[in-house]
Design an enzyme around this catalytic site. Sequence first.
Site, PDB file in Angstrom:
ATOM      1  N   ALA A  13      52.887  -4.400   7.967  1.00  0.00           N
ATOM      2  CA  ALA A  13      52.327  -4.671   6.642  1.00  0.00           C
ATOM      3  C   ALA A  13      50.898  -4.163   6.506  1.00  0.00           C
ATOM      4  CB  ALA A  13      52.381  -6.169   6.357  1.00  0.00           C
ATOM      5  N   THR A  16      49.901   1.498   5.182  1.00  0.00           N
ATOM      6  CA  THR A  16      51.081   2.322   4.902  1.00  0.00           C
ATOM      7  C   THR A  16      52.290   1.464   4.566  1.00  0.00           C
ATOM      8  OG1 THR A  16      50.270   4.032   6.420  1.00  0.00           O
ATOM      9  CG2 THR A  16      52.583   4.151   5.767  1.00  0.00           C
ATOM     10  N   ARG A  93      46.081   9.566  25.175  1.00  0.00           N
ATOM     11  CA  ARG A  93      47.305   9.798  24.417  1.00  0.00           C
ATOM     12  C   ARG A  93      48.492   9.152  25.114  1.00  0.00           C
ATOM     13  NH1 ARG A  93      50.178  15.540  24.550  1.00  0.00           N
ATOM     14  NH2 ARG A  93      50.453  14.697  26.643  1.00  0.00           N
ATOM     15  N   ASN A 100      53.041   2.142  22.079  1.00  0.00           N
ATOM     16  CA  ASN A 100      53.851   2.158  20.860  1.00  0.00           C
ATOM     17  C   ASN A 100      55.343   2.229  21.170  1.00  0.00           C
ATOM     18  OD1 ASN A 100      51.921   1.739  18.930  1.00  0.00           O
ATOM     19  ND2 ASN A 100      51.618   3.907  18.455  1.00  0.00           N
ATOM     20  N   THR A 124      55.864   5.648  12.723  1.00  0.00           N
ATOM     21  CA  THR A 124      54.866   5.368  13.763  1.00  0.00           C
ATOM     22  C   THR A 124      54.609   6.589  14.650  1.00  0.00           C
ATOM     23  OG1 THR A 124      55.625   3.076  13.792  1.00  0.00           O
ATOM     24  CG2 THR A 124      54.292   3.816  15.659  1.00  0.00           C
ATOM     25  N   ARG A 156      51.644  18.191   1.907  1.00  0.00           N
ATOM     26  CA  ARG A 156      50.281  18.700   2.068  1.00  0.00           C
ATOM     27  C   ARG A 156      50.250  20.210   1.866  1.00  0.00           C
ATOM     28  NH1 ARG A 156      49.193  14.731   7.237  1.00  0.00           N
ATOM     29  NH2 ARG A 156      48.260  13.011   6.021  1.00  0.00           N
ATOM     30  N   HIS A 180      55.140  16.812  14.580  1.00  0.00           N
ATOM     31  CA  HIS A 180      54.078  16.363  13.687  1.00  0.00           C
ATOM     32  C   HIS A 180      52.761  16.436  14.446  1.00  0.00           C
ATOM     33  CE1 HIS A 180      52.182  14.362  10.402  1.00  0.00           C
ATOM     34  NE2 HIS A 180      51.913  13.258  11.079  1.00  0.00           N
TER      35      HIS A 180
END
Length: 312
Positions: A13, A16, A93, A100, A124, A156, A180
Site C-alpha cells: 500500500a 505505487t 544489489r 525481496n 517489485t 517512457r 528492466h
Amino acid sequence: MTIKRKKVSVIGAGFTGATTAFLLAQKELADVVLVDIPQLENPTKGKALDMLEASPVQGFDANIIGTSDYADTADSDVVVITAGIARKPGMSRDDLVATNSKIMKSITRDIAKHSPNAIILVLTNPVDAMTYSVFKEAGFPKERVIGQSGVLDTARFRTFISQELNLSVKDITGFVLGGHGDDMVPLVRYSYAGGIPLETLIPKERLEAIVERTRKGGGEIVGLLGNGSAYYAPAASLVEMTEAILKDQRRVLPAIAYLEGEYGYSDLYLGVPVILGGNGIEKIIELELLADEKEALDRSVESVRNVMKVLV
C-alpha cells in the site's frame, strides 16, 4: 441471478500500490483489496477509506477495503504485487535481490492459498528476477504469472518521442524488449508515429539520445524526486495490463513472460511482446531481430541471469 463482481487485490500500500488501487477503482474495473503488513494495517485501511470517500466526487462505483489479512483477498481475479523494499544506502544489489525474493515467496504462498485461479502481476524490483521467484513459488501456469516493466518502459519511450516530434502520444507506437534495466532494448525499427517509421522523422543522433534517456528513465525520476521512485506511470501501466486481462481485450503489449525457447532463451522471465487477455499471456510474439538488436537483447539477458543467480 447474482452477478459476481471482478476483484483485484493489490499487495503493498505504498505510493505505487495505493495509486494502482485508486486508478482501478476510478475505472470501475473491479472491487479492490489493498493489502499491507499488520504493522501498517491502520494506514492501509485509512488509504482505502479515503479512496472510497472520493467515489461520490469522481462518480465511480467500486468497493475498496484495506487489510493485512490475506483471507480478504480470497477469489481475486488478478493480484498485483508492488510490495518489497527499496535499495537503501550501503545495501548491495545482491542483498536487495535476496531480501525481496524472500518477501515474494511469503506473499505468493498467501496468494496461492486464497486465490489459486488468479493471474499475478509483479512490479517489485528487480522485476525480472522477482517474477521468476513468484512463478517458482506459486506453481501456477506460466501464462498466469506476468511481470510489468515493458508497458512502463515503452510509455517512457513514447513520451520522449512525442515530445521530440510535438505529436500526440496516441499516435506514437513502440516496443521495448529485454530486462528492466540499463540494458533494455528499445526497438526503434518497430516504432512509428502515425504509422510512419521514426527513422524517417527523427535524426539518428536524436533517436539514440531518446533510446538512452529511456534506458535511464527510472533513474531520472529518482534523481529528480530525491527520495523514492516513480509511481504514477508504473501504476498506470499495471492498470492497463489489468484491464486487458479483466476485459479479455487481447492487447498486444510488452510484458515480462516466461520463455521456453522463444528468442533463443529458456528458463527465465524477460520483456517481450505478448497478447494479453483473459487467460493472462495468450501468446508470445517473436519479432525478427537484426544482428545488432539480437546482440543487445543477449546483453540484456546476461544482466537478468546475473541477477537471478542470487535468488534464494
